[in-house]
Design a protein around this motif. Structure first.
Motif, short mmCIF file in Angstrom:
data_model
loop_
_atom_site.label_atom_id
_atom_site.label_comp_id
_atom_site.label_asym_id
_atom_site.label_seq_id
_atom_site.Cartn_x
_atom_site.Cartn_y
_atom_site.Cartn_z
N LYS A 1 0.47 -13.49 -6.34
CA LYS A 1 1.40 -14.17 -5.44
C LYS A 1 2.82 -13.47 -6.50
CE LYS A 1 -0.25 -17.94 -3.20
NZ LYS A 1 -1.73 -18.53 -3.42
N GLY A 2 3.82 -13.75 -6.02
CA GLY A 2 5.16 -13.01 -6.93
C GLY A 2 5.07 -11.54 -7.01
N GLN A 3 4.13 -10.48 -6.58
CA GLN A 3 4.39 -9.23 -6.83
C GLN A 3 4.99 -8.26 -5.42
OE1 GLN A 3 -0.26 -7.42 -5.54
NE2 GLN A 3 0.70 -6.52 -4.69
N ARG A 4 5.81 -7.40 -5.89
CA ARG A 4 6.51 -6.61 -4.91
C ARG A 4 5.83 -5.30 -4.49
NH1 ARG A 4 12.25 -5.45 -7.32
NH2 ARG A 4 13.15 -8.23 -7.42
N ILE A 5 4.43 -4.80 -4.83
CA ILE A 5 3.80 -4.05 -4.01
C ILE A 5 3.09 -4.09 -3.08
CG2 ILE A 5 2.02 -2.12 -4.98
CD1 ILE A 5 2.89 -1.97 -7.71
N ILE A 6 3.46 -4.45 -1.77
CA ILE A 6 3.01 -4.47 -0.91
C ILE A 6 1.00 -3.54 -0.64
CG2 ILE A 6 2.53 -4.88 1.53
CD1 ILE A 6 5.88 -4.77 0.88
N PRO A 7 0.31 -4.43 -0.30
CA PRO A 7 -1.15 -3.27 -0.11
C PRO A 7 -1.52 -3.39 0.72
CG PRO A 7 -1.75 -5.39 -1.67
CD PRO A 7 -0.12 -4.78 -1.08
N ILE A 8 -2.53 -2.50 1.47
CA ILE A 8 -3.11 -2.96 2.65
C ILE A 8 -4.53 -2.44 2.32
CG2 ILE A 8 -0.96 -1.91 3.46
CD1 ILE A 8 -1.81 0.31 4.50
N GLY A 9 -5.47 -2.27 3.52
CA GLY A 9 -6.42 -2.37 3.37
C GLY A 9 -7.74 -3.27 2.14
N ALA A 10 -8.52 -2.22 1.61
CA ALA A 10 -8.84 -2.64 1.00
C ALA A 10 -7.85 -2.46 -0.31
CB ALA A 10 -10.20 -0.74 0.37
N ALA A 11 -7.59 -2.03 -0.43
CA ALA A 11 -6.10 -2.56 -2.11
C ALA A 11 -5.95 -3.89 -1.42
CB ALA A 11 -4.85 -1.57 -2.19
N ALA A 12 -5.51 -3.99 -0.86
CA ALA A 12 -5.48 -5.45 -0.36
C ALA A 12 -6.72 -6.45 -0.67
CB ALA A 12 -4.53 -6.33 0.75
N GLY A 13 -7.51 -6.30 -1.11
CA GLY A 13 -9.37 -7.22 -0.96
C GLY A 13 -8.98 -7.16 0.38
N VAL A 14 -9.45 -6.99 1.44
CA VAL A 14 -10.07 -7.18 2.96
C VAL A 14 -11.50 -6.49 3.02
CG1 VAL A 14 -9.29 -6.79 5.11
CG2 VAL A 14 -7.16 -6.77 4.11
N VAL A 15 -11.59 -5.86 1.99
CA VAL A 15 -13.64 -5.84 2.18
C VAL A 15 -14.39 -7.03 2.44
CG1 VAL A 15 -14.74 -5.39 0.90
CG2 VAL A 15 -13.16 -3.79 1.14
N HIS A 16 -14.83 -7.01 3.24
CA HIS A 16 -16.00 -8.35 3.66
C HIS A 16 -16.30 -8.58 1.72
CE1 HIS A 16 -18.02 -11.32 5.04
NE2 HIS A 16 -18.01 -11.15 5.96
N PRO A 17 -16.14 -9.46 1.21
CA PRO A 17 -17.48 -10.37 0.21
C PRO A 17 -18.66 -9.75 -0.18
CG PRO A 17 -15.36 -11.41 0.86
CD PRO A 17 -15.63 -11.20 2.23
N SER A 18 -19.72 -10.35 1.56
CA SER A 18 -20.86 -10.16 1.82
C SER A 18 -20.76 -9.20 2.28
CB SER A 18 -20.58 -11.74 2.38
OG SER A 18 -20.87 -13.23 1.82
N THR A 19 -20.12 -8.33 2.64
CA THR A 19 -21.02 -6.84 3.67
C THR A 19 -20.02 -5.96 3.21
OG1 THR A 19 -19.03 -7.37 5.53
CG2 THR A 19 -21.29 -8.90 5.87
N GLY A 20 -19.09 -5.75 2.60
CA GLY A 20 -18.43 -4.54 2.34
C GLY A 20 -17.80 -3.90 4.01
#
Length: 329
Positions: A122-141
């Protein structure tokens, strides 16, 4: 946080286990998912039996044509990561135990997927998408479909923020609102539930994983398929998109598991909560409220700095850029 590692190979095969209908134990006309069997080859090809048991890998098999097949030896999640060479050695040993030898190597794959980890701050200006935003499913990949689904709202918000005009544009709030379209309170709660799943899988040996998946695939297809996807607007997410569906999923799942795995999971829920806080509990009850949204971190901000100084710097930089352009011209 753990890491999914896979060594894949597209190849031709030969050997006594290769027939018109079969490649070892695998049907030439079907894909195979989660072959965790290792009893026949744990001690071969220089492998350490206890390592194979404690940090298990499984084999994907995908026939591509009559004479070409794709194998992928995969560590679902581990920390530290299983090495690529270990995965390659295990695949070779697995196939040799079935009378299969890889001959013509057409292509190799080295797959590295961070599992779990952090979502944007929270507070960061860089806007990531996809894997860089942590969208990877934590149990399956899994990630691609989740990224594509989340980016619809993400891109709409970018357009909305840019439309306010230069004088009204606030980069901090814009970044928070845009990231917040990916990580809504609902998606953060659903993720917390899946993060526990990844943590539980990471500590299982091969017997525990066999027990886990034997119970997992006894669930109704919508329940297990919805967990594998696990994102808004993806198929079967209605089984996981609220605290009550997740509670129901968890209860039904426990009844499908072998008793020793079910007991381990129940104990792990308590231990995980004591170690990591209430995120998991928040994902399965309305009593603890919701995670803060990203733009709430700016809701009560009063100090915008010296706005005049900022504008002066911008005007001077723009003027210098014009002067440089004129000199070049």
């Amino acid at each position: 946080e753990g890491y999914q590692i896979a060594y894949g190979v597209e190849c031709r095969v030969e050997g006594e286990g290769v027939t018109a209908d079969k490649v070892g134990d695998y049907d030439r006309k079907k894909m195979t998912l989660f072959d965790y069997r290792s009893e026949a080859w744990r001690k071969s090809n220089g492998l350490v039996e206890q390592s194979v048991i404690n940090t298990p890998t499984f084999n994907y098999v995908m026939p591509l044509s009559d004479d070409v097949i794709f194998f992928e030896e995969t560590s679902l999640v581990a920390n530290p990561a299983v090495s690529f060479q270990e995965c390659k050695n295990r695949l070779t040993a697995r196939l040799a135990a079935q009378g299969v030898t890889m001959t013509d190597i057409l292509e190799e794959e080295y797959c590295y997927i961070p599992m779990g980890g952090d979502i944007p701050r929270k507070g960061q200006r860089i806007i990531p998408i996809g894997a860089a935003a942590g969208v990877v499913h934590p149990s399956t990949g899994y990630q691609v479909a989740r990224m594509l689904s989340s980016n619809v709202y993400f891109c709409d918000q970018i357009i909305e923020e840019l439309a306010v005009g230069e004088n009204n544009f606030d980069p901090d709030i814009a970044a928070a609102r845009i990231i917040g379209k990916t990580w809504t309170p609902d998606s953060m709660r659903q993720r917390a539930f899946a993060v526990f799943g990844g943590d539980f899988l990471m500590k299982q040996n091969v017997m525990g994983l066999k027990g886990f998946f034997s119970g997992f695939f006894k669930l109704d297809e919508g329940m297990w398929a919805g967990f594998l996807a696990g994102w808004k607007n993806l198929p079967n997410n209605e089984y996981h998109d609220g605290w009550w569906p997740r509670v129901y999923f968890g209860i039904v799942f426990l009844t499908k598991l072998p008793p020793n795995v079910a007991l381990d999971m129940a104990v792990s829920i308590v231990a995980y909560t004591l170690e990591n806080g209430l995120d998991l509990i928040q994902s399965v009850t309305p009593l603890l409220g919701e995670p803060d949204t990203f733009d709430q971190s700016f809701q009560f901000r009063k100090n915008n700095g010296d706005v005049a100084a900022k504008w002066e710097a911008k005007e001077m930089m723009c003027a210098e850029a014009v002067e440089v352009e004129e000199v070049v011209a």
